[in-house]
Enzyme design. Structure first.
Site, PDB file in Angstrom:
ATOM      1  N   ARG A   1      -0.861  12.279 -14.660  1.00 25.33           N
ATOM      2  CA  ARG A   1      -0.794  11.035 -14.317  1.00 25.33           C
ATOM      3  C   ARG A   1      -1.503  10.134 -15.243  1.00 25.33           C
ATOM      4  NH1 ARG A   1      -0.231  11.412  -8.256  1.00 25.33           N
ATOM      5  NH2 ARG A   1       0.350   9.381  -7.479  1.00 25.33           N
TER       6      ARG A   1
ATOM      7  N   ARG B   1       7.837   6.409   5.874  1.00 26.32           N
ATOM      8  CA  ARG B   1       7.398   7.630   5.619  1.00 26.32           C
ATOM      9  C   ARG B   1       6.287   8.317   6.877  1.00 26.32           C
ATOM     10  NH1 ARG B   1       4.992   9.697   0.187  1.00 26.32           N
ATOM     11  NH2 ARG B   1       3.465   8.070   0.412  1.00 26.32           N
TER      12      ARG B   1
ATOM     13  N   ARG C   1       0.566   7.758   6.133  1.00 29.78           N
ATOM     14  CA  ARG C   1      -0.474   8.059   5.363  1.00 29.78           C
ATOM     15  C   ARG C   1      -1.470   6.601   5.014  1.00 29.78           C
ATOM     16  NH1 ARG C   1       1.481  10.871  -0.277  1.00 29.78           N
ATOM     17  NH2 ARG C   1       0.524   8.972  -1.189  1.00 29.78           N
TER      18      ARG C   1
ATOM     19  N   ARG D   1      -0.668   0.773  -6.147  1.00 26.12           N
ATOM     20  CA  ARG D   1      -0.287   2.131  -6.455  1.00 26.12           C
ATOM     21  C   ARG D   1       0.815   1.856  -7.657  1.00 26.12           C
ATOM     22  NH1 ARG D   1       0.839   4.970  -1.265  1.00 26.12           N
ATOM     23  NH2 ARG D   1       1.739   6.388  -2.774  1.00 26.12           N
TER      24      ARG D   1
HETATM   25  P1  AP5 Z   1       7.989  11.238  -1.132  1.00 27.32           P
HETATM   26  O1  AP5 Z   1       8.802  12.346  -1.366  1.00 27.32           O
HETATM   27  O2  AP5 Z   1       6.910  11.286  -0.046  1.00 27.32           O
HETATM   28  O3  AP5 Z   1       7.795  10.303  -2.256  1.00 27.32           O
HETATM   29  P2  AP5 Z   1       6.666  10.797  -3.431  1.00 27.32           P
HETATM   30  O4  AP5 Z   1       7.409  10.737  -4.846  1.00 27.32           O
HETATM   31  O5  AP5 Z   1       6.239  12.208  -3.319  1.00 27.32           O
HETATM   32  O6  AP5 Z   1       5.605   9.627  -3.132  1.00 27.32           O
HETATM   33  P3  AP5 Z   1       3.995   9.548  -2.897  1.00 27.32           P
HETATM   34  O7  AP5 Z   1       3.576   8.301  -2.406  1.00 27.32           O
HETATM   35  O8  AP5 Z   1       3.562  11.135  -2.548  1.00 27.32           O
HETATM   36  O9  AP5 Z   1       3.491   9.682  -4.614  1.00 27.32           O
HETATM   37  P4  AP5 Z   1       2.141   9.151  -4.994  1.00 27.32           P
HETATM   38  O10 AP5 Z   1       2.455   9.607  -6.524  1.00 27.32           O
HETATM   39  O11 AP5 Z   1       1.873   7.766  -5.003  1.00 27.32           O
HETATM   40  O12 AP5 Z   1       1.210   9.893  -4.099  1.00 27.32           O
HETATM   41  P5  AP5 Z   1       0.312  11.390  -4.277  1.00 27.32           P
HETATM   42  O13 AP5 Z   1       0.091  12.031  -3.183  1.00 27.32           O
HETATM   43  O14 AP5 Z   1       0.909  12.192  -5.503  1.00 27.32           O
HETATM   44  O15 AP5 Z   1       9.207  10.239  -0.389  1.00 27.32           O
HETATM   45  C1  AP5 Z   1       8.786   8.941  -0.009  1.00 27.32           C
HETATM   46  C2  AP5 Z   1       9.672   8.594   1.122  1.00 27.32           C
HETATM   47  O16 AP5 Z   1      11.137   8.302   0.791  1.00 27.32           O
HETATM   48  C3  AP5 Z   1       9.562   9.756   2.248  1.00 27.32           C
HETATM   49  O17 AP5 Z   1       9.548   8.953   3.705  1.00 27.32           O
HETATM   50  C4  AP5 Z   1      10.964  10.556   2.100  1.00 27.32           C
HETATM   51  O18 AP5 Z   1      11.546  10.841   3.361  1.00 27.32           O
HETATM   52  C5  AP5 Z   1      11.630   9.236   1.498  1.00 27.32           C
HETATM   53  N1  AP5 Z   1      12.851   9.573   0.574  1.00 27.32           N
HETATM   54  C6  AP5 Z   1      12.422  10.716  -0.369  1.00 27.32           C
HETATM   55  N2  AP5 Z   1      13.899  10.622  -1.147  1.00 27.32           N
HETATM   56  C7  AP5 Z   1      14.554   9.758  -0.626  1.00 27.32           C
HETATM   57  C8  AP5 Z   1      16.037   9.381  -0.797  1.00 27.32           C
HETATM   58  N3  AP5 Z   1      16.608  10.193  -2.024  1.00 27.32           N
HETATM   59  N4  AP5 Z   1      16.657   8.354  -0.215  1.00 27.32           N
HETATM   60  C9  AP5 Z   1      15.999   7.893   0.848  1.00 27.32           C
HETATM   61  N5  AP5 Z   1      14.815   8.097   1.174  1.00 27.32           N
HETATM   62  C10 AP5 Z   1      14.192   9.078   0.560  1.00 27.32           C
HETATM   63  O19 AP5 Z   1      -0.988  10.648  -4.568  1.00 27.32           O
HETATM   64  C11 AP5 Z   1      -1.783   9.883  -3.774  1.00 27.32           C
HETATM   65  C12 AP5 Z   1      -3.103   9.257  -4.334  1.00 27.32           C
HETATM   66  O20 AP5 Z   1      -3.887  10.813  -4.957  1.00 27.32           O
HETATM   67  C13 AP5 Z   1      -2.999   8.691  -5.700  1.00 27.32           C
HETATM   68  O21 AP5 Z   1      -2.983   7.142  -5.472  1.00 27.32           O
HETATM   69  C14 AP5 Z   1      -4.355   9.093  -6.345  1.00 27.32           C
HETATM   70  O22 AP5 Z   1      -5.415   8.146  -5.769  1.00 27.32           O
HETATM   71  C15 AP5 Z   1      -4.418  10.475  -5.876  1.00 27.32           C
HETATM   72  N6  AP5 Z   1      -4.081  11.432  -7.053  1.00 27.32           N
HETATM   73  C16 AP5 Z   1      -2.922  12.349  -6.753  1.00 27.32           C
HETATM   74  N7  AP5 Z   1      -2.789  12.860  -7.785  1.00 27.32           N
HETATM   75  C17 AP5 Z   1      -3.560  12.394  -9.006  1.00 27.32           C
HETATM   76  C18 AP5 Z   1      -4.002  12.602 -10.395  1.00 27.32           C
HETATM   77  N8  AP5 Z   1      -3.278  13.504 -11.024  1.00 27.32           N
HETATM   78  N9  AP5 Z   1      -4.720  12.139 -10.872  1.00 27.32           N
HETATM   79  C19 AP5 Z   1      -5.589  11.080 -10.200  1.00 27.32           C
HETATM   80  N10 AP5 Z   1      -5.497  10.712  -8.886  1.00 27.32           N
HETATM   81  C20 AP5 Z   1      -4.371  11.316  -8.245  1.00 27.32           C
HETATM   82 MG    MG Z   2       4.301  12.926  -2.783  1.00 28.74          MG
END
Ligand code: AP5
Ligand code: MG
Ligand code: ZN
Length: 216
Positions: free
Chosen positions: A88, A127, A160, A171
């Site tokens: 990221r 979601r 969430r 974000r």
């Molecule tokens: P979903 O599939 O859940 O989307 P996503 O891309 O996984 O979204 P996230 O919110 O999980 O991404 P993120 O990157 O912010 O969070 P992460 O957990 O990685 O889909 C979203 C919704 O849309 C769902 O309801 C789904 O059903 C729907 N949907 C999906 N596809 C669709 C379509 N085609 N049409 C209609 N609806 C659809 O990170 C969270 C936090 O963790 C970060 O903010 C950070 O603080 C920390 N973190 C995680 N990784 C790191 C890292 N590498 N470095 C530093 N901090 C990190």
């Molecule tokens: Mg995700």
């Protein structure tokens, strides 16, 4: 096959990751899911990560990079892996490359799921995620078979904490500033493949399968 998924919050990374991991039999590694598990178990890492995640900011690289390197050394990653939400930052991407290079390996596909900001808020507020397995649902676009219950494991579906409107906006800012540069980074390495994430979940998956091909 080594794959990373790029794209803004709510692009559908987790949703597609589940499908890809199943079809190609490679482990789905989501740093967000790993942090959330640590938060729910109140581990020292979870306590630290929560401070940042609740504000919509990135967890520091020092806490994130070694965690992923450790995970990639597990036996189940020998035939490939799917990283969701890592790297990221450019620093994370460089550390990952260095690690893979020392293992005579590399990233084969950096899949960028593109979704404009105006779609994101709707997706986030609707979601629901499984407390047990991290499965992702949407009350309108991808509802579970039984209300508030995970189709895969029967776990309870919750909202969430970082899906509040203000946190989602933060974000998105963080994504633009810190993660967007990775698009050029992987493009220069000829690993970048773009997918239109505004299509239905099934159609996005079809596009991804066309890119990845039929090899396992
Ligand atoms: P979903 O599939 O859940 O989307 P996503 O891309 O996984 O979204 P996230 O919110 O999980 O991404 P993120 O990157 O912010 O969070 P992460 O957990 O990685 O889909 C979203 C919704 O849309 C769902 O309801 C789904 O059903 C729907 N949907 C999906 N596809 C669709 C379509 N085609 N049409 C209609 N609806 C659809 O990170 C969270 C936090 O963790 C970060 O903010 C950070 O603080 C920390 N973190 C995680 N990784 C790191 C890292 N590498 N470095 C530093 N901090 C990190
Ligand atoms: Mg995700
Ligand atoms: Zn579940």
């Amino acid at each position: 096959m080594n794959i990373i998924l790029l794209g803004p919050p709510g692009a559908g990374k987790g949703t597609q990751a589940k499908l890809i991991s199943e079809k190609y039999s490679i482990p789905h590694i989501s740093t967000g899911d790993i942090f959330r598990k640590n938060i729910s178990e109140k581990t020292p890492l979870g306590v630290k990560a929560k401070e940042y995640m609740d504000k919509g900011q990135l967890v520091p690289d020092e806490l994130t990079i070694d965690l992923v390197k450790d995970r990639l050394q597990s036996d189940d990653c020998k035939k490939g892996f799917l990283l969701d939400g890592f790297p990221r930052t450019v620093k994370q991407a460089e550390a990952l490359d260095e690690f893979l290079k020392s293992n005579n390996s590399q990233i084969d596909f950096a899949l960028l799921i593109e979704v404009p900001n105006e779609f994101i808020l709707d997706r986030m507020t609707g979601r629901r995620v499984c407390q047990s397995c991290g499965g992702s649902y949407h009350i309108k676009f991808n509802p579970p078979k039984e209300e508030s219950k995970c189709d895969i494991c029967g776990g309870i579906l919750i909202q969430r904490k970082d899906d509040k409107e203000e946190t989602v906006k933060e974000r998105l800012n963080v994504y633009e500033k810190q993660t967007q540069p990775l698009v050029d980074y992987y493009n220069e390495k000829n690993a970048l493949c773009k997918v239109n994430g505004t299509e239905t979940i099934d159609n996005v998956f079809k596009d991804i399968c066309n890119i990845l091909g039929s090899d396992k």
